[in-house]
Design a protein around this motif. Structure first.
Motif, PDB file in Angstrom:
ATOM      1  N   GLN A  78       0.757  -1.218  -0.049  1.00  0.00           N
ATOM      2  CA  GLN A  78      -0.052   0.044   0.137  1.00  0.00           C
ATOM      3  C   GLN A  78       0.955   1.271   0.123  1.00  0.00           C
ATOM      4  OE1 GLN A  78      -2.383   0.987   3.567  1.00  0.00           O
ATOM      5  NE2 GLN A  78      -3.954   1.222   2.265  1.00  0.00           N
ATOM      6  N   LEU A  79       1.824   1.261   0.818  1.00  0.00           N
ATOM      7  CA  LEU A  79       2.859   2.337   0.945  1.00  0.00           C
ATOM      8  C   LEU A  79       3.377   2.540  -0.464  1.00  0.00           C
ATOM      9  CD1 LEU A  79       4.618   4.695   2.218  1.00  0.00           C
ATOM     10  CD2 LEU A  79       6.086   2.700   2.908  1.00  0.00           C
ATOM     11  N   PHE A  80       4.249   1.686  -1.080  1.00  0.00           N
ATOM     12  CA  PHE A  80       4.717   1.837  -2.450  1.00  0.00           C
ATOM     13  C   PHE A  80       3.836   2.224  -3.563  1.00  0.00           C
ATOM     14  CE2 PHE A  80       8.225  -1.005  -0.543  1.00  0.00           C
ATOM     15  CZ  PHE A  80       9.125   0.287  -0.407  1.00  0.00           C
ATOM     16  N   PHE A  81       2.669   1.712  -3.579  1.00  0.00           N
ATOM     17  CA  PHE A  81       1.625   1.812  -4.419  1.00  0.00           C
ATOM     18  C   PHE A  81       1.199   3.617  -4.343  1.00  0.00           C
ATOM     19  CE2 PHE A  81      -2.658   2.344  -6.399  1.00  0.00           C
ATOM     20  CZ  PHE A  81      -2.602   1.409  -7.517  1.00  0.00           C
ATOM     21  N   ALA A  82       0.890   3.875  -3.199  1.00  0.00           N
ATOM     22  CA  ALA A  82       0.595   5.388  -3.121  1.00  0.00           C
ATOM     23  C   ALA A  82       1.859   6.447  -3.490  1.00  0.00           C
ATOM     24  CB  ALA A  82       0.104   5.651  -1.687  1.00  0.00           C
ATOM     25  N   ALA A  83       3.097   5.775  -3.206  1.00  0.00           N
ATOM     26  CA  ALA A  83       4.053   6.827  -3.456  1.00  0.00           C
ATOM     27  C   ALA A  83       4.408   6.461  -4.877  1.00  0.00           C
ATOM     28  CB  ALA A  83       5.499   5.792  -2.993  1.00  0.00           C
ATOM     29  N   SER A  84       4.059   5.636  -5.528  1.00  0.00           N
ATOM     30  CA  SER A  84       4.248   5.633  -7.115  1.00  0.00           C
ATOM     31  C   SER A  84       3.503   6.523  -7.855  1.00  0.00           C
ATOM     32  CB  SER A  84       4.118   4.129  -7.484  1.00  0.00           C
ATOM     33  OG  SER A  84       2.725   3.848  -7.504  1.00  0.00           O
ATOM     34  N   TYR A  85       2.044   6.684  -7.114  1.00  0.00           N
ATOM     35  CA  TYR A  85       1.344   7.841  -7.685  1.00  0.00           C
ATOM     36  C   TYR A  85       1.705   9.136  -7.507  1.00  0.00           C
ATOM     37  CZ  TYR A  85      -3.259   5.314  -8.482  1.00  0.00           C
ATOM     38  OH  TYR A  85      -4.369   4.717  -8.980  1.00  0.00           O
ATOM     39  N   LEU A  86       2.360   9.607  -6.309  1.00  0.00           N
ATOM     40  CA  LEU A  86       2.921  10.621  -5.964  1.00  0.00           C
ATOM     41  C   LEU A  86       4.032  11.024  -7.071  1.00  0.00           C
ATOM     42  CD1 LEU A  86       3.109  12.934  -3.885  1.00  0.00           C
ATOM     43  CD2 LEU A  86       4.723  11.747  -2.708  1.00  0.00           C
ATOM     44  N   ILE A  87       4.813  10.105  -7.525  1.00  0.00           N
ATOM     45  CA  ILE A  87       5.836  10.285  -8.509  1.00  0.00           C
ATOM     46  C   ILE A  87       5.319  10.307  -9.833  1.00  0.00           C
ATOM     47  CG2 ILE A  87       8.022   9.582  -9.394  1.00  0.00           C
ATOM     48  CD1 ILE A  87       8.317  10.623  -6.525  1.00  0.00           C
ATOM     49  N   LEU A  88       4.408   9.510 -10.201  1.00  0.00           N
ATOM     50  CA  LEU A  88       3.961   9.389 -11.702  1.00  0.00           C
ATOM     51  C   LEU A  88       3.044  10.712 -12.152  1.00  0.00           C
ATOM     52  CD1 LEU A  88       3.055   5.715 -11.990  1.00  0.00           C
ATOM     53  CD2 LEU A  88       4.724   6.991 -13.008  1.00  0.00           C
ATOM     54  N   PHE A  89       2.208  11.296 -11.122  1.00  0.00           N
ATOM     55  CA  PHE A  89       1.490  12.336 -11.196  1.00  0.00           C
ATOM     56  C   PHE A  89       2.442  13.689 -11.925  1.00  0.00           C
ATOM     57  CE2 PHE A  89      -2.600  11.371  -8.730  1.00  0.00           C
ATOM     58  CZ  PHE A  89      -2.866  10.387  -9.300  1.00  0.00           C
ATOM     59  N   PHE A  90       3.820  13.445 -11.439  1.00  0.00           N
ATOM     60  CA  PHE A  90       4.681  14.548 -11.971  1.00  0.00           C
ATOM     61  C   PHE A  90       4.876  14.516 -13.439  1.00  0.00           C
ATOM     62  CE2 PHE A  90       6.368  14.888  -7.340  1.00  0.00           C
ATOM     63  CZ  PHE A  90       5.776  15.961  -7.273  1.00  0.00           C
ATOM     64  N   THR A  91       4.515  13.271 -14.050  1.00  0.00           N
ATOM     65  CA  THR A  91       4.612  13.137 -15.569  1.00  0.00           C
ATOM     66  C   THR A  91       3.564  13.608 -16.241  1.00  0.00           C
ATOM     67  OG1 THR A  91       3.736  10.772 -15.580  1.00  0.00           O
ATOM     68  CG2 THR A  91       5.939  11.044 -14.765  1.00  0.00           C
ATOM     69  N   TYR A  92       2.578  13.889 -15.657  1.00  0.00           N
ATOM     70  CA  TYR A  92       1.220  14.685 -16.485  1.00  0.00           C
ATOM     71  C   TYR A  92       1.857  15.469 -17.676  1.00  0.00           C
ATOM     72  CZ  TYR A  92      -3.274  17.048 -17.586  1.00  0.00           C
ATOM     73  OH  TYR A  92      -4.021  17.344 -18.051  1.00  0.00           O
ATOM     74  N   GLN A  93       1.366  15.100 -18.750  1.00  0.00           N
ATOM     75  CA  GLN A  93       1.379  15.608 -20.206  1.00  0.00           C
ATOM     76  C   GLN A  93       2.998  15.686 -20.472  1.00  0.00           C
ATOM     77  OE1 GLN A  93      -1.035  19.208 -20.399  1.00  0.00           O
ATOM     78  NE2 GLN A  93      -2.909  17.975 -21.150  1.00  0.00           N
TER      79      GLN A  93
END
Length: 312
Positions: A92-107
């Motif tokens: 759960q921790l790493f899944f939430a953390a992956s969202y936090l990083i991946l959202f920086f890749t928007y567009q």
């Protein structure tokens, strides 16, 4: 317009500290000290921090509110019978953390760095729970449809990110002349149980799943109705939560034996939707619904604490 109870709670600076105290009490009652669940509690706290940063860095709610992290805390306490699982809390921790990083890749189709680190964290989540690898194609689809960051460079970066933890484990296994980890790790991945066999779930798990799905549907309908008030970027991010919610719910239905892992990820995606709904609605009906939901969550939590705690 007069602020109702739901709005005062959603906008209060005391809401998050109160939710933290509430969650801490649940952990203590469920055996934090006698069972030495410090690793699990640490992962839970870091996941909450990731949800807080996810809201802060992306402005998921267009007013000042800490409802995203608070909703995550409150919903997670309903599942206090899962507190003692190290693998569940780590994934759960790493899944939430992956969202936090991946959202920086928007567009940004030229962002292999953030993509690599985001999928590296997702890969670490799959080390803890190998069945999460089935969500990898879903993440690629969301990179195309919602993050709009998919390109050959980011695709290769995602593959390298997921593979990196396994490369490290492989090298360690070669050094120790023991590669049994891969056999033991991937064997459950290729084993399928009877789909739609929800009879293996107890009534408590079924009720919580039904509650989360109903709240996700209600919150999604509200978001679709009022999404024009949010920025385009926020609409795309919430679309990601909605699509991943649907994928996770379908995954639970097809393989209900994975409920204890997948329900944690369902909460990560549902919490922002519920937070958005209650923070930005102001009608008498939604205020009554807010009170009913809080009472229901309190009852679920009290029952599960009572069943999970060695103190009762």
């Amino acid at each position: 317009m007069k602020k109702r109870l739901q709005n005062r709670i959603a906008e209060s600076r005391l809401t998050l500290p109160s939710a933290i105290v509430y969650a801490t009490a649940c952990w203590i009652l469920c055996g934090l000290f006698p069972q030495n669940m410090w690793i699990q509690a640490g992962c839970f706290g870091l996941t909450t921090f990731c949800m807080l940063m996810l809201n802060n860095t992306n402005a998921l709610i267009r007013i000042y509110s800490r409802m995203v992290s608070c909703t995550f805390l409150i919903l997670s306490c309903m599942l206090c019978f899962l507190f003692n699982s190290v693998a569940g809390n780590v994934s759960q921790l790493f899944f939430a953390a992956s969202y936090l990083i991946l959202f920086f890749t928007y567009q940004d189709t030229n962002s292999p760095g953030f993509t690599y680190y985001g999928f590296l964290l997702f890969g670490l989540a799959t080390i803890a729970s190998v069945h999460l690898l089935y969500l990898l194609p879903v993440l690629w689809i969301l990179m195309v449809t919602n993050l709009q960051s998919f390109s050959w460079r980011t695709f290769m970066a995602s593959l390298m990110g997921v593979a990196t933890p396994y490369w490290v484990v492989f090298c360690l296994g070669v050094y120790q002349q023991d590669l049994s980890f891969f056999v033991n790790h991937f064997q459950p991945f290729i084993e399928f149980h009877t789909p739609f066999n929800l009879s293996i779930l107890d009534i408590n798990r079924k009720i919580i799943l039904f509650f989360l799905v109903v709240m996700a549907i209600v919150s999604t309908l509200h978001f679709w109705q009022t999404s024009y008030l949010d920025k385009f970027r926020i609409r795309m991010l919430y679309g990601l939560f909605i699509r991943m919610d649907f994928a996770l719910f379908l995954y639970i239905i097809l393989q209900p034996q994975l409920y204890d892992i997948l329900i944690r990820l369902l909460i990560i995606n549902t919490a922002p939707l519920i937070a958005h709904f209650f923070a930005l609605t102001k009608s008498k009906f939604t205020n009554i619904l807010f009170i009913i939901v809080m009472l229901a969550v309190g009852c679920f939590t009290a029952y599960n604490v009572w069943m999970s705690s060695s103190l009762f």
